[in-house]
Scaffold this motif. Structure first.
Motif, PDB file in Angstrom:
ATOM      1  N   THR A 126      15.691  -4.912  -7.130  1.00 40.09           N
ATOM      2  CA  THR A 126      15.339  -4.091  -6.308  1.00 40.09           C
ATOM      3  C   THR A 126      15.754  -3.294  -6.112  1.00 40.09           C
ATOM      4  O   THR A 126      16.650  -3.373  -4.642  1.00 40.09           O
ATOM      5  CB  THR A 126      14.223  -5.135  -5.111  1.00 40.09           C
ATOM      6  OG1 THR A 126      13.941  -5.972  -5.665  1.00 40.09           O
ATOM      7  CG2 THR A 126      13.248  -4.326  -4.532  1.00 40.09           C
ATOM      8  N   GLY A 172       8.195   1.105  -0.987  1.00 43.87           N
ATOM      9  CA  GLY A 172       7.347   0.100  -0.839  1.00 43.87           C
ATOM     10  C   GLY A 172       6.391   0.099   0.771  1.00 43.87           C
ATOM     11  O   GLY A 172       5.119  -0.048   0.514  1.00 43.87           O
ATOM     12  N   ALA A 191      13.013   1.453  -4.082  1.00 46.76           N
ATOM     13  CA  ALA A 191      11.986   1.043  -4.505  1.00 46.76           C
ATOM     14  C   ALA A 191      11.098   0.051  -3.593  1.00 46.76           C
ATOM     15  O   ALA A 191      10.823   0.179  -3.529  1.00 46.76           O
ATOM     16  CB  ALA A 191      11.764  -0.107  -5.828  1.00 46.76           C
ATOM     17  N   GLN A 236       2.583  -3.037  -4.842  1.00 42.83           N
ATOM     18  CA  GLN A 236       2.797  -4.357  -5.436  1.00 42.83           C
ATOM     19  C   GLN A 236       3.876  -3.153  -6.439  1.00 42.83           C
ATOM     20  O   GLN A 236       3.415  -2.416  -7.268  1.00 42.83           O
ATOM     21  CB  GLN A 236       1.607  -4.999  -5.611  1.00 42.83           C
ATOM     22  CG  GLN A 236       2.279  -6.481  -6.972  1.00 42.83           C
ATOM     23  CD  GLN A 236       3.028  -7.371  -6.668  1.00 42.83           C
ATOM     24  OE1 GLN A 236       3.747  -7.252  -6.408  1.00 42.83           O
ATOM     25  NE2 GLN A 236       1.817  -8.330  -6.183  1.00 42.83           N
ATOM     26  N   ILE A 237       4.977  -3.834  -6.849  1.00 43.27           N
ATOM     27  CA  ILE A 237       5.761  -3.258  -8.126  1.00 43.27           C
ATOM     28  C   ILE A 237       6.149  -4.776  -9.005  1.00 43.27           C
ATOM     29  O   ILE A 237       6.673  -4.300 -10.254  1.00 43.27           O
ATOM     30  CB  ILE A 237       6.711  -2.387  -7.439  1.00 43.27           C
ATOM     31  CG1 ILE A 237       7.760  -3.534  -7.017  1.00 43.27           C
ATOM     32  CG2 ILE A 237       6.475  -1.586  -7.030  1.00 43.27           C
ATOM     33  CD1 ILE A 237       8.389  -3.322  -6.657  1.00 43.27           C
ATOM     34  N   SER A 259      10.538  -5.867  -1.734  1.00 45.34           N
ATOM     35  CA  SER A 259       9.596  -4.239  -1.210  1.00 45.34           C
ATOM     36  C   SER A 259       8.589  -4.396  -0.824  1.00 45.34           C
ATOM     37  O   SER A 259       8.408  -4.500   0.179  1.00 45.34           O
ATOM     38  CB  SER A 259      10.227  -3.633  -2.561  1.00 45.34           C
ATOM     39  OG  SER A 259       9.465  -2.385  -1.804  1.00 45.34           O
ATOM     40  N   HIS A 260       7.265  -5.340  -1.564  1.00 46.99           N
ATOM     41  CA  HIS A 260       6.202  -6.334  -1.010  1.00 46.99           C
ATOM     42  C   HIS A 260       5.581  -6.441  -0.274  1.00 46.99           C
ATOM     43  O   HIS A 260       5.376  -6.524   0.893  1.00 46.99           O
ATOM     44  CB  HIS A 260       5.097  -6.495  -2.628  1.00 46.99           C
ATOM     45  CG  HIS A 260       4.275  -6.450  -2.430  1.00 46.99           C
ATOM     46  ND1 HIS A 260       3.245  -7.590  -3.144  1.00 46.99           N
ATOM     47  CD2 HIS A 260       3.115  -5.331  -2.253  1.00 46.99           C
ATOM     48  CE1 HIS A 260       2.047  -7.793  -2.625  1.00 46.99           C
ATOM     49  NE2 HIS A 260       1.526  -5.445  -2.122  1.00 46.99           N
TER      50      HIS A 260
END
Lengths: 254, 254, 254, 254
Positions: B100, B108, B104, B91-92, B152-153
């Protein structure tokens, strides 16, 4: 200046047929594929022979900057990308875990997930600026269930599906239609299925799967649904749907 | 020689508590985390203070070879890894698509998906040889639905979930239990939630979410379910389950 | 006065074993089934022989008022129902649409869905008043995918699953734990599987599905997970999980 | 003799618009609804005014034999039912469990699930005999997740969805296309949404949900997708898709 339908993964199956269909409806089809200049030329020629407009580009989607440069060049030289189709597969056949190299696993992600992220990163903001646009994403059964031997493919496609949802959540309200199209069966495409099976088994399959090749999914008819999705009124968009032959079992029926 | 429970991502939340629980039941807890030698030492000390056995390792899971070398060293020096816990988050925070970065997005995937593949690549065959083993994978809501800002997540976690299914399909029949544990809520963990919120808001949340912190998920109680999963008889394995506080809405209820 | 675990559908498989497990942990097991007074007596006797407390009732769940009267009598005469287990199946074997009578379709719903609604209608408010309670619902693969011939069963079970979600949404925050337990395989139960197959094929299956009957799901081990669910701390409840034998394919793998 | 599109639930929203669209394409629209002879007459009149063919019938779908008799009469007197549309809702608004009577729960099932079974029971075999046919089923978010207060509706719709899958599994290979259409939002329909909200709030909603009523789903545009589904080539059928407005959050995003 014609609006552009950009196809990443424009072979003789879904990608080429979708490009052809959009060209018939008045779009310029910007067709990208990794190899086979001859096949690409034939596809462009066929579209032009029908009175349509198209251009073809060899492009290795996993190489840095390739998708990005193509988008910029198309926008600068041809016209606004109104529809983008991400049609790259990442299937490498069934491989046990120990035979799935780190490289193969990463390549699956690059083709299956990261390439779509790169495409979306550029085209979604352009579409947002123009208040409208469509991103059509071909997906596979492996996006919703992971079978043995599909480590690379399923991990990539599971990511692809969730990415489509995050894109939809952010860009839907901005007028960009993102659709995740689950192709749940074998497509009658000479340069993917045909290559995988070899010419004899491919011909045999085409003959035994029933009248008019119905057992195999006809890519020109898949293109009908891609076209319909791009035509849906924005009050009634589809985000996710499945496609399969009447004679095939859905993935959940095994 | 004690059997080993290897935890990748052993902070003060789920990972540390799972390690502690397995140590209490007779396992050696091999605890890996990226930073905070002091926290790691405290965790090892606490386990040993309870009469258990543990060791701690700083390890950056995204660096080449780190997970692999740790597995080999643990197997050579401590004992057979009977249980492996993959507990790395990816998680970011919420970030719009344009914010993003490619980096990144890739990070992820490295944390969320590729690290699990690397772990499984080594431990599943070892477990297969020994005829038994358990791979417990912490997962997140983003594995089943993609919210705005979670590009990403969600892509990483969607891949993680499908990978768990492919691992289960291949290794389940060989005696390796793979479980995908969907943690659908905020965990009462000072070094993830606490850091994200800052000490004041974290304390405030702990106080307002109800009696005995029930609104936050208690990691020592999450560890009870991890332990149960590892104890399930092989005729009745769970592959996928969700966990959330009674006072939270499930993800599907919005 | 002991707390009560009420089991609707207490045969020699999951229901009886769950009752037995809760009795061993200090509950009074109130066991209901449609037929077989002898089997019921044996079950009660076995629990009492173990030093536990139990009572048995013949009850046709599809008849008006039967579930309701039993709940009232148990609450009045035995003790508070802390745990209720809905374990009625609605499987009638595969039948083509034209052979599925309106009556069979309705009976599926009465057993599969309406009976649970009636149970919940009475016990959830009681549990809410007492601030705690657990409703454990046995479910089947047909709750998540509909196979050919399963018209009655799948429609009933699809309803059952959604009902579990609406119950959880309303009663979870009030302290009532509702869990939907997807039993994705054949249970080693003489009075369901045994009857369906006949004694010879049943014995054969038990012998060929592997060492220690591992291919069949052992109901006493399923009961371990029911017990665990009832023990989960309210900050970490599971709403949905699957169970199957290591040697079986999950439903999504076909 | 024209082919028939039979619509069960033909109000001024989806049902009426779908009937109208099929009539425009050359079908006879056989339109059934429970009440409002005037509205029905207006609808038939509008279709005939467009040069189409239609007939209207008041029919209470929950009464015994009503659907069955209508099918038989249409087949005998008008023509073969090539397309059947099941468009009955079963939404009764949010009601807590204790306020959901047994009767309301059963009524939900009769409208939501059993009525479709009765329709399918007659039309699927007719379509099978003729080698082709389409069954389009309107569905709701409650088919895939159960919210608080939706006990009757969600249980009914969960059953509806699974029934669509069992119908597809049995009749797909026989040439009958069954599609489950998840309408995930509010439809701009005066006689459902309009009635629920009252004229003032309905008008207000239409005005505030954005330009051209985009926030509400336009039923005539929903009909475009129903038409497309009925036109899909049998090698590329969709079984399940969602529809919502661009400005609405999908159910999974809460």
């Amino acid at each position: 200046m014609k609006p552009v339908c950009l196809v990443i993964g424009a072979g003789a199956g879904i990608g080429g047929n979708v490009g052809r269909r959009f060209a018939r409806e008045g779009y310029h089809a910007a067709l990208c594929r990794r190899t086979d200049q001859d096949g690409l030329d034939r596809l462009v020629g066929a579209i032009e022979g029908d009175g349509g407009s198209a251009s073809g580009y060899l492009l290795n989607a996993v190489d840095d900057g390739t998708i990005e440069q193509r988008i910029e060049a198309v926008e600068a030289e041809i016209g606004p990308i109104e529809v983008a189709v991400y049609n790259l597969g990442a299937q490498i056949g069934d491989r046990p875990l120990r035979s799935t190299s780190y490289k193969a696993f990463e390549m699956g992600w690059r083709l299956g997930c990261f390439g779509l992220f790169r495409l979306a990163n550029l085209v979604c903001p352009l579409m947002e600026e123009r208040g409208a646009g469509t991103l059509l994403v071909t997906s596979a059964t492996a996006a919703v269930r992971g079978n043995a031997g599909q480590h690379s493919h399923a991990a990539a496609m599971g990511g692809r599906r969730m990415l489509c949802q995050t894109l939809n959540a952010e860009y839907g309200p901005k007028g960009v239609h993102v659709a995740h199209i689950l192709v749940d069966g074998a497509v009658d495409a000479p340069d993917t299925l045909g290559k995988m099976l070899g010419p004899e088994r491919y011909q045999q399959l085409r003959e035994t799967r029933g009248m008019e090749h119905d057992g195999l999914m006809l890519p020109e008819r898949i293109a009908d649904t891609y076209w319909h999705l791009a035509q849906q009124h924005r009050s009634v968009w589809t985000h996710e749907l499945d496609l399969r032959s009447f004679s095939d079992s859905p993935w959940w029926n095994g």
